[in-house]
Write a protein that holds these residues in place. Structure first.
Motif: not given
Length: 350
Positions: A278-285, A289-293
């Protein structure tokens, strides 16, 4: 979606009154209790909520009203807004309001909102409905109309979206096109896009002090709703709070959820997953998102994801996507849009 039930805000009763649609007939047609609006809180399942909107549409159709979504857009006012939406109006602009609503939307409807911005700064709001039941066309259209209404009420300007997408079964009337000031493009995705100028256009309704009053209650209500969510969903919600503070540990999450680490791990195992997954999936998501900023540096993203250093983030991102964060930012297509199977969760979560 976090929970099987959610609140129906009493303010919708005022909207129906302004639309001249009898509440009693809507409830009867939807097979809902006649005293529904006397209950507190008013809680509905997804199926009940859909029936409610189908009944509204049927009542309007019986009266020969074909453009009810546009009527809803014109009738929306500040007085009718639910607390999460009113709190969004306290935001400095539409971009911030969308982010706040994305976090609290489960309180007022059975859908999830994704908020993104492109290289030009355009704001795209995408919403996703739960699977398993057909979404009432009026409800789907009203959600599109809502964002335009929110932007216009907040700015007191005739804000026009530049792109609107929806499946072909969403009605496309001339009145709706005129109201949105753009046509709806056929797509499997529900989305609405605003220019960078409109996304950052100041809300005249901004009130940071009022937001600080609303925010704690909204967090409490969201936590109460998440009590019926899966354990993995609750862990993800907790991580969204703890990761920006630099703590990705299970101890931080168990502190948020008031449960022991052993119990949490057992509950996740019963759901067929682990904390590290869950931690890895959350970090990936979040990384996507952050890379679009474009205003966020890679080192800042690493910090927001709770990594001790940038190199740890690089290694994890390479495991997820096969490329580097910089390359993914330049070419977002397969590297960031696709998620390969992750096999090294424990190794990357440091």
């Amino acid at each position: 979606m976090a929970g099987a039930r959610f609140d129906l805000e009493p303010s919708i009763k005022a909207l129906l009154r302004d639309l001249d649609i009898p509440v009693s007939r809507v409830l009867r047609r939807a097979e809902l209790p006649a005293d529904l609006f006397a209950q507190r809180p008013i809680e509905l399942s997804v199926a009940e909520y859909y029936r409610f909107w189908e009944a509204i549409d049927a009542e309007a159709a019986a009266a020969g009203r074909a453009d009810l979504a546009v009527e809803i857009g014109n009738a929306i006012s500040v007085e009718m807004f639910a607390p999460p939406i009113f709190a969004a109006l306290c935001s400095p602009n539409l971009a911030t309001a969308a982010t706040r609503l994305a976090a609290h939307k489960p309180l007022i409807g059975p859908l999830r909102i994704d908020v993104d911005s492109d290289d030009a700064g355009r704001l795209t709001i995408t919403y996703r409905w739960p699977s398993g039941e057909d979404v009432p066309p009026l409800l789907a259209t009203a959600e599109l109309v809502f964002w335009v209404a929110l932007a216009r009420i907040g700015t007191r300007e005739t804000v026009r979206p530049v792109v609107v997408t929806a499946p072909t079964w969403v009605p496309r009337t001339e009145a709706l096109r005129s109201h949105l000031c753009t046509r709806i493009i056929s797509s499997e995705t529900f989305s609405i896009t605003f220019t960078a100028l409109d996304a950052k256009r100041p809300f005249l309704t901004e009130n940071d002090q009022m937001w600080r009053v609303f925010a704690p209650d909204l967090r409490r209500r969201l936590f109460d709703l998440q009590a019926t969510a899966s354990v993995a969903d609750r862990v993800r919600a907790a991580l969204l709070e703890t990761l920006p503070g630099g703590d990705p540990s299970i101890a931080a999450v168990t502190g948020e959820l008031a449960v022991s680490a052993r119990t949490l791990q057992r509950q996740l195992r019963d759901e067929g997953t682990t904390f590290q997954t869950v931690l890895a999936d959350t970090r990936h998501d979040l990384a996507r998102h952050y890379l679009r900023q474009n205003n966020l540096r890679t080192s800042e993203i690493a910090y927001l994801l709770g990594y001790a250093d940038t190199n740890s983030f690089y290694r994890a991102f390479k495991t997820w996507t096969g490329t580097t964060p910089e390359a993914a930012r330049l070419d977002r297509a397969p590297a960031v849009a696709e998620r390969p199977a992750m096999q090294h969760h424990e190794a990357e979560a440091r």
